[in-house]
Design a protein around this motif. Sequence first.
Motif, PDB file in Angstrom:
ATOM      1  N   ASN A  28       1.813   1.668  -0.227  1.00 59.02           N
ATOM      2  CA  ASN A  28       1.830   0.479  -1.076  1.00 59.02           C
ATOM      3  C   ASN A  28       1.232   0.734  -2.444  1.00 59.02           C
ATOM      4  O   ASN A  28       1.653   0.145  -3.443  1.00 59.02           O
ATOM      5  CB  ASN A  28       1.071  -0.664  -0.389  1.00 59.02           C
ATOM      6  CG  ASN A  28       1.785  -1.182   0.844  1.00 59.02           C
ATOM      7  OD1 ASN A  28       2.700  -0.549   1.368  1.00 59.02           O
ATOM      8  ND2 ASN A  28       1.373  -2.339   1.334  1.00 59.02           N
ATOM      9  N   GLY A  40       8.593 -10.125  -2.133  1.00 59.06           N
ATOM     10  CA  GLY A  40       7.719  -9.095  -2.681  1.00 59.06           C
ATOM     11  C   GLY A  40       8.480  -7.792  -2.859  1.00 59.06           C
ATOM     12  O   GLY A  40       9.577  -7.764  -3.434  1.00 59.06           O
ATOM     13  N   VAL A  41       7.906  -6.700  -2.384  1.00 56.69           N
ATOM     14  CA  VAL A  41       8.593  -5.405  -2.410  1.00 56.69           C
ATOM     15  C   VAL A  41       8.991  -5.034  -0.985  1.00 56.69           C
ATOM     16  O   VAL A  41       8.771  -3.923  -0.507  1.00 56.69           O
ATOM     17  CB  VAL A  41       7.731  -4.312  -3.076  1.00 56.69           C
ATOM     18  CG1 VAL A  41       7.696  -4.510  -4.579  1.00 56.69           C
ATOM     19  CG2 VAL A  41       6.305  -4.295  -2.513  1.00 56.69           C
ATOM     20  N   CYS A  89       3.956  -1.055  -4.280  1.00 51.38           N
ATOM     21  CA  CYS A  89       3.625  -2.318  -4.952  1.00 51.38           C
ATOM     22  C   CYS A  89       3.492  -2.169  -6.461  1.00 51.38           C
ATOM     23  O   CYS A  89       3.610  -3.162  -7.195  1.00 51.38           O
ATOM     24  CB  CYS A  89       2.324  -2.886  -4.387  1.00 51.38           C
ATOM     25  SG  CYS A  89       2.421  -3.393  -2.665  1.00 51.38           S
ATOM     26  N   ASN A  90       3.238  -0.944  -6.936  1.00 47.89           N
ATOM     27  CA  ASN A  90       3.081  -0.728  -8.374  1.00 47.89           C
ATOM     28  C   ASN A  90       4.347  -0.179  -9.025  1.00 47.89           C
ATOM     29  O   ASN A  90       4.297   0.419 -10.100  1.00 47.89           O
ATOM     30  CB  ASN A  90       1.887   0.190  -8.662  1.00 47.89           C
ATOM     31  CG  ASN A  90       1.940   1.496  -7.886  1.00 47.89           C
ATOM     32  OD1 ASN A  90       2.837   1.727  -7.082  1.00 47.89           O
ATOM     33  ND2 ASN A  90       0.953   2.353  -8.110  1.00 47.89           N
ATOM     34  N   GLY A 137      -0.230  -6.482   0.322  1.00 48.74           N
ATOM     35  CA  GLY A 137       0.574  -6.561  -0.892  1.00 48.74           C
ATOM     36  C   GLY A 137       2.063  -6.446  -0.698  1.00 48.74           C
ATOM     37  O   GLY A 137       2.824  -6.762  -1.618  1.00 48.74           O
ATOM     38  N   ARG A 138       2.516  -6.004   0.450  1.00 48.63           N
ATOM     39  CA  ARG A 138       3.938  -5.720   0.642  1.00 48.63           C
ATOM     40  C   ARG A 138       4.827  -6.937   0.361  1.00 48.63           C
ATOM     41  O   ARG A 138       5.918  -6.796  -0.210  1.00 48.63           O
ATOM     42  CB  ARG A 138       4.145  -5.193   2.070  1.00 48.63           C
ATOM     43  CG  ARG A 138       5.553  -4.873   2.488  1.00 48.63           C
ATOM     44  CD  ARG A 138       6.259  -3.867   1.636  1.00 48.63           C
ATOM     45  NE  ARG A 138       5.551  -2.612   1.407  1.00 48.63           N
ATOM     46  CZ  ARG A 138       5.980  -1.665   0.598  1.00 48.63           C
ATOM     47  NH1 ARG A 138       7.098  -1.844  -0.095  1.00 48.63           N
ATOM     48  NH2 ARG A 138       5.290  -0.557   0.419  1.00 48.63           N
ATOM     49  N   ALA A 197       3.388  -7.023  -7.313  1.00 53.34           N
ATOM     50  CA  ALA A 197       4.409  -6.911  -6.273  1.00 53.34           C
ATOM     51  C   ALA A 197       5.211  -8.199  -6.159  1.00 53.34           C
ATOM     52  O   ALA A 197       6.438  -8.175  -5.967  1.00 53.34           O
ATOM     53  CB  ALA A 197       3.767  -6.560  -4.936  1.00 53.34           C
ATOM     54  N   SER A 257       8.835   4.033   0.284  1.00 49.84           N
ATOM     55  CA  SER A 257       7.379   4.079   0.492  1.00 49.84           C
ATOM     56  C   SER A 257       7.064   4.876   1.752  1.00 49.84           C
ATOM     57  O   SER A 257       6.158   4.537   2.513  1.00 49.84           O
ATOM     58  CB  SER A 257       6.786   2.666   0.572  1.00 49.84           C
ATOM     59  OG  SER A 257       6.863   2.006  -0.667  1.00 49.84           O
ATOM     60  N   CYS A 279       5.459   6.169  -7.997  1.00 48.12           N
ATOM     61  CA  CYS A 279       6.669   5.933  -7.217  1.00 48.12           C
ATOM     62  C   CYS A 279       7.599   7.143  -7.186  1.00 48.12           C
ATOM     63  O   CYS A 279       8.745   7.034  -6.726  1.00 48.12           O
ATOM     64  CB  CYS A 279       7.430   4.727  -7.781  1.00 48.12           C
ATOM     65  SG  CYS A 279       6.499   3.183  -7.691  1.00 48.12           S
ATOM     66  N   GLY A 330       3.901  -9.552  -1.529  1.00 48.99           N
ATOM     67  CA  GLY A 330       3.393 -10.277  -2.686  1.00 48.99           C
ATOM     68  C   GLY A 330       2.173 -11.117  -2.375  1.00 48.99           C
ATOM     69  O   GLY A 330       1.697 -11.884  -3.214  1.00 48.99           O
TER      70      GLY A 330
END
Length: 443
Positions: free
Chosen positions: A64, A367-368, A416-417, A258-259, A339, A58, A43, A261
Amino acid sequence: MALTHDQKTNNALVHQQDREFVFHSWSVQGALNPLVIQSGQGCVLWDYDGKEYLDFSSQLVNTNIGHQHPKVVAAIKAQADELTTIAPSTANHMRNQAAQRIVALAPAGFSKVFFTNAGADANENAIRMARLYTGRDKVLSSYRSYHGNTGAAIVATGDARRVPNEYARGHVHFFSPYLYRSEFWAADEAQECARALHHLRRVIESEGPDGIAAILLESVPGTAGIMVPPPGYMQGVRALCDEFGIIMIMDEVMSGFGRTGKWFALEHYDVVPDLITFAKGVNSGYVPAGGVIISTALSDYFNDKMFPGGLTYSGHPLAMASIVATIDAMKEEGMVEHAAQMGELLGAGLRALADKHALIGEVRGMGVFWALELVANRASRAKLPAAAMNTIKAACMARGLLPFIADNRIHVVPPCNVSAEEVARALAIYDDVLAKVAVEYTE
């Protein structure tokens, strides 16, 4: 001046050469002052002087899996050693592997993937498929949307950037739900949903259902403001599509992989569209890639009919290798579930900021994938002016946080991480910056 091997690469040189040789998108060229970045990890990004930035943008909401993920980088290198490029008319193992993984993540009833270079041409080809399948021409999409900057995709886009680009035919816009600034004088989400669906029905009826090929919707409108649809809305759109024989295209370019969740944001609604478009998070943009996930009914239609579309780099081996490695790494590391967990932390932290800062009119997301809508006055909901948003952006960057600013909003969209410690650090920076900006801009 051109870079030579005996020159030391540094921030000043990279900036100078950018301004000399590079033409930027969505910009007045003479007003640009681009940020210089050398590299990154996870990140975090840094420039040639060693200044670090916590990336809560991002980039364009696409990294992600974070920056320079070692498994994805290694996969690209390994594929380059075996096969760097091949025409899309051939069969290649890595494209098969990428398609299999993507189909496995999609809802039941999807069978094939058409690969593109990005999200815009994914939406272009989904529109093309819908028109060919239905024999109809019109495409409906929301005013609050962004679908890309190619011919049909930019006209399908709802925001003002479409206006100087309106060359494609057959596009009609409608208002999707946005309770905070409701077009329907709604008092709550249930009312906003019901009235938005009634409005959409009337647009369909007024435009002539027999001429409408598709309704194109972002699963969660991203660039327009991360506006999570109210319960029942997507199900209602699906019902209207079924009633009138319209293809439902869900744009997962920004909200997928994943964005929110989930692997796809559409999983939050228990709705199955006919076509799903994707890009961005499928491989975090490490190599340009996108595509259309095609339902079996539409895929079978082209078994004995020509599909008049194609791209030189459709299924490019390096892009396919990065997709396979990204999906595998995200699964192995539980990144989608992570996420979702970080979303709980982010949501609580952002709502706490809203309790503290009158500048924050609304917090929304999952989520993120979050947005802070900033206002000069909570009662009138007057938007925080552009000068204030520019001040916020500069102040965040000065404190080592790279934000995503759109209109009067801060989009809080880390990879996501992202870690809990990084979330806490970002929240502290937002807190500090908003407190300082409020002194000058709150009415």
